[in-house]
Design a protein around this motif. Structure first.
Motif, mmCIF file in Angstrom:
data_model
loop_
_atom_site.group_PDB
_atom_site.id
_atom_site.type_symbol
_atom_site.label_atom_id
_atom_site.label_comp_id
_atom_site.label_asym_id
_atom_site.label_seq_id
_atom_site.Cartn_x
_atom_site.Cartn_y
_atom_site.Cartn_z
ATOM 1 N N ASP A 42 -28.401 148.931 107.552
ATOM 2 C CA ASP A 42 -28.030 148.076 106.425
ATOM 3 C C ASP A 42 -27.331 146.821 106.943
ATOM 4 O O ASP A 42 -26.286 146.911 107.586
ATOM 5 N N PRO A 43 -27.883 145.634 106.667
ATOM 6 C CA PRO A 43 -27.311 144.412 107.239
ATOM 7 C C PRO A 43 -26.068 143.906 106.530
ATOM 8 O O PRO A 43 -25.351 143.070 107.061
ATOM 9 N N GLY A 44 -25.786 144.397 105.344
ATOM 10 C CA GLY A 44 -24.650 143.878 104.577
ATOM 11 C C GLY A 44 -25.006 142.548 103.936
ATOM 12 O O GLY A 44 -26.115 142.035 104.085
ATOM 13 N N GLY A 45 -24.096 141.978 103.221
ATOM 14 C CA GLY A 45 -24.344 140.701 102.562
ATOM 15 C C GLY A 45 -24.702 140.888 101.108
ATOM 16 O O GLY A 45 -24.386 141.900 100.483
ATOM 17 N N SER A 46 -25.408 139.886 100.583
ATOM 18 C CA SER A 46 -25.772 139.925 99.168
ATOM 19 C C SER A 46 -26.812 141.020 98.906
ATOM 20 O O SER A 46 -27.510 141.473 99.806
ATOM 21 N N TYR A 47 -26.919 141.398 97.650
ATOM 22 C CA TYR A 47 -27.803 142.500 97.270
ATOM 23 C C TYR A 47 -29.268 142.186 97.600
ATOM 24 O O TYR A 47 -29.973 143.026 98.152
ATOM 25 N N GLY A 48 -29.731 140.990 97.257
ATOM 26 C CA GLY A 48 -31.122 140.628 97.523
ATOM 27 C C GLY A 48 -31.446 140.635 99.000
ATOM 28 O O GLY A 48 -32.513 141.093 99.424
ATOM 29 N N TYR A 49 -30.537 140.127 99.814
ATOM 30 C CA TYR A 49 -30.722 140.108 101.266
ATOM 31 C C TYR A 49 -30.803 141.529 101.814
ATOM 32 O O TYR A 49 -31.671 141.837 102.631
ATOM 33 N N ARG A 50 -29.905 142.390 101.340
ATOM 34 C CA ARG A 50 -29.882 143.764 101.822
ATOM 35 C C ARG A 50 -31.139 144.516 101.417
ATOM 36 O O ARG A 50 -31.715 145.261 102.215
ATOM 37 N N VAL A 51 -31.586 144.332 100.183
ATOM 38 C CA VAL A 51 -32.769 145.043 99.702
ATOM 39 C C VAL A 51 -34.011 144.611 100.475
ATOM 40 O O VAL A 51 -34.816 145.445 100.894
ATOM 41 N N SER A 52 -34.168 143.316 100.677
ATOM 42 C CA SER A 52 -35.368 142.841 101.382
ATOM 43 C C SER A 52 -35.400 143.332 102.826
ATOM 44 O O SER A 52 -36.435 143.794 103.312
ATOM 45 N N HIS A 53 -34.279 143.256 103.517
ATOM 46 C CA HIS A 53 -34.259 143.695 104.909
ATOM 47 C C HIS A 53 -34.367 145.212 105.041
ATOM 48 O O HIS A 53 -35.031 145.710 105.955
ATOM 49 N N THR A 54 -33.765 145.939 104.121
ATOM 50 C CA THR A 54 -33.870 147.394 104.154
ATOM 51 C C THR A 54 -35.294 147.841 103.817
ATOM 52 O O THR A 54 -35.810 148.789 104.416
ATOM 53 N N ALA A 55 -35.941 147.144 102.886
ATOM 54 C CA ALA A 55 -37.328 147.482 102.534
ATOM 55 C C ALA A 55 -38.267 147.225 103.706
ATOM 56 O O ALA A 55 -39.152 148.045 103.990
ATOM 57 N N VAL A 56 -38.081 146.111 104.394
ATOM 58 C CA VAL A 56 -38.917 145.817 105.563
ATOM 59 C C VAL A 56 -38.684 146.866 106.646
ATOM 60 O O VAL A 56 -39.638 147.356 107.276
#
Length: 166
Positions: free
Chosen positions: A74-88
């Motif tokens: 989990d990279p942390g940060g804003s929700y959209g950023y976290r969701v996109s990076h976690t999904a990838v």
């Protein structure tokens, strides 16, 4: 502190101040995030129930590692950023797990070549920063676990592995 013989015992660390390593592994109950631990446990129970319901328990270990590694990446940060990076991360991990289960029963040369290629690409991720390198390392570990699981399933006559079910 006096021992049973009545003599003084030296401190456990030899009278020296505690090292940084002992501070790292020191148990601090106040630092445990219990709500997060309960959420992770609940999320790990979902694959358990789903795989038992559909009859593919052999993929449970890979799914549990996927959940654990996704939480660790989990990279942390804003929700959209976290969701996109976690999904990838999850999609790449699922693809690597499917590849591992797909070639797990092949000749060992292909397994070594695939493990080398994934490890090489994961190692080259250090050029993009520490977090990307750790994320790539987690993907590499996920692939090696799936590959070894599939290879062991191939040697067991009672368990069958269906790649596309993964």
């Amino acid at each position: 502190m006096a021992s049973a013989t009545g003599q003084e015992e030296p401190p456990a660390h030899g009278g020296k101040p505690p090292s940084w390593l002992s501070k790292v592994f020191e148990l601090d109950p106040a630092a445990i995030n219990w709500p997060r631990a309960v959420i992770v446990l609940d999320v790990m129970l979902v694959p358990l129930v789903v795989f038992w319901a559909i009859g593919h328990e052999q993929y449970l270990l890979s799914a549990i590692f996927g959940v654990l590694f996704t939480a660790l990446a989990d990279p942390g940060g804003s929700y959209g950023y976290r969701v996109s990076h976690t999904a990838v991360f999850g999609l790449i991990g699922a693809g690597l797990a499917a590849l591992g289960f797909g070639i797990g029963g092949d000749a060992w040369g292909w397994l070594v070549l695939a493990a080398f290629a994934v490890t090489l690409v994961a190692g080259l991720a250090v050029m993009f920063g520490v977090h990307r390198f750790v994320t790539a390392y987690l993907l590499n570990a996920w692939f090696i676990i799936a590959l070894s699981l599939a290879a062991s399933f191939h040697h067991n006559a009672h368990i069958t592995s269906h790649t596309w079910a993964q």
